[in-house]
Design an enzyme around this catalytic site. Structure first.
Site, PDB file in Angstrom:
ATOM      1  N   CYS A  38       0.832  -1.209   0.000  1.00 13.23           N
ATOM      2  CA  CYS A  38       0.000   0.000   0.000  1.00 13.23           C
ATOM      3  C   CYS A  38       0.864   1.255   0.000  1.00 13.23           C
ATOM      4  O   CYS A  38       0.526   2.248  -0.641  1.00 13.23           O
ATOM      5  CB  CYS A  38      -0.951  -0.027   1.196  1.00 13.23           C
ATOM      6  SG  CYS A  38      -2.071  -1.450   1.137  1.00 13.23           S
ATOM      7  N   THR A  39       1.972   1.201   0.703  1.00 13.05           N
ATOM      8  CA  THR A  39       2.909   2.327   0.708  1.00 13.05           C
ATOM      9  C   THR A  39       3.495   2.526  -0.686  1.00 13.05           C
ATOM     10  O   THR A  39       3.570   3.657  -1.179  1.00 13.05           O
ATOM     11  CB  THR A  39       4.024   2.092   1.750  1.00 13.05           C
ATOM     12  OG1 THR A  39       3.413   1.990   3.047  1.00 13.05           O
ATOM     13  CG2 THR A  39       5.044   3.223   1.747  1.00 13.05           C
TER      14      THR A  39
END
Length: 171
Positions: A62-63
């Site tokens: 997600c980062t």
């Protein structure tokens, strides 16, 4: 026993009814990392919308995806589109995540998972969203549901898909 448990989890996480291209997209009204509330209805007849659902703020994939959209968002902004990332994280978590990643676009928060469920991306047992990007036309109908997400190239992939879908470029 381990295989049966895995099968049960897989079955429970399957959507009951998949979103279909051409169907009206489920409306939503969600708080975002920028302090505003966004509703799909606000864009109907005005602009296409992209919602990049992601499982959990501050996790590796997600980062990477958020950084891709933050660093290469100009590729997406070349089109007449509003774009968001969305998760079941609390708005405070998404706000911190957006700040840390330098996101210049809103991250939507759906902590009860109701909108994620309506978009058939919710894994109910865990109350997290699957990594799925949903493309919605100006008419409010589903243009594409993309389940093959590559976090590192998300911005480029979204821009390419917008072009393939015939979403208008900004003048």
């Amino acid at each position: 026993m381990k295989h049966i448990f895995g099968l049960l989890i897989a079955l429970v996480s399957l959507p009951l009814m998949a979103l279909e291209v051409g169907e009206p997209a489920p409306d939503f009204s969600l708080q975002a990392s920028d302090g505003k509330t966004y509703s799909l209805a606000d864009y109907k007849g005005k602009q296409a919308v992209v919602i990049a659902w992601y499982p959990k703020a501050f996790t590796k994939g997600c980062t990477i995806e958020c950084k891709s959209l933050a660093e290469n968002g100009d590729m997406i902004r070349a089109y007449d589109v509003a774009y968001f990332m969305a998760s079941t994280d609390e708005v405070e978590t998404n706000t911190k995540f957006a700040e840390e990643q330098g996101a210049d676009f809103p991250l939507l928060s759906d902590p009860d998972g109701e909108v994620a469920k309506a978009y058939d991306v919710l894994i109910p047992v865990m109350n997290v969203a699957r990594r799925v990007t949903v493309y919605i036309g100006k008419d409010g109908r589903i243009l594409k549901v993309d389940k093959e997400i590559h976090p590192a190239t998300s911005a480029e992939d979204i821009a390419r898909t917008l072009d393939e879908l015939g979403v208008a470029r900004k003048d």
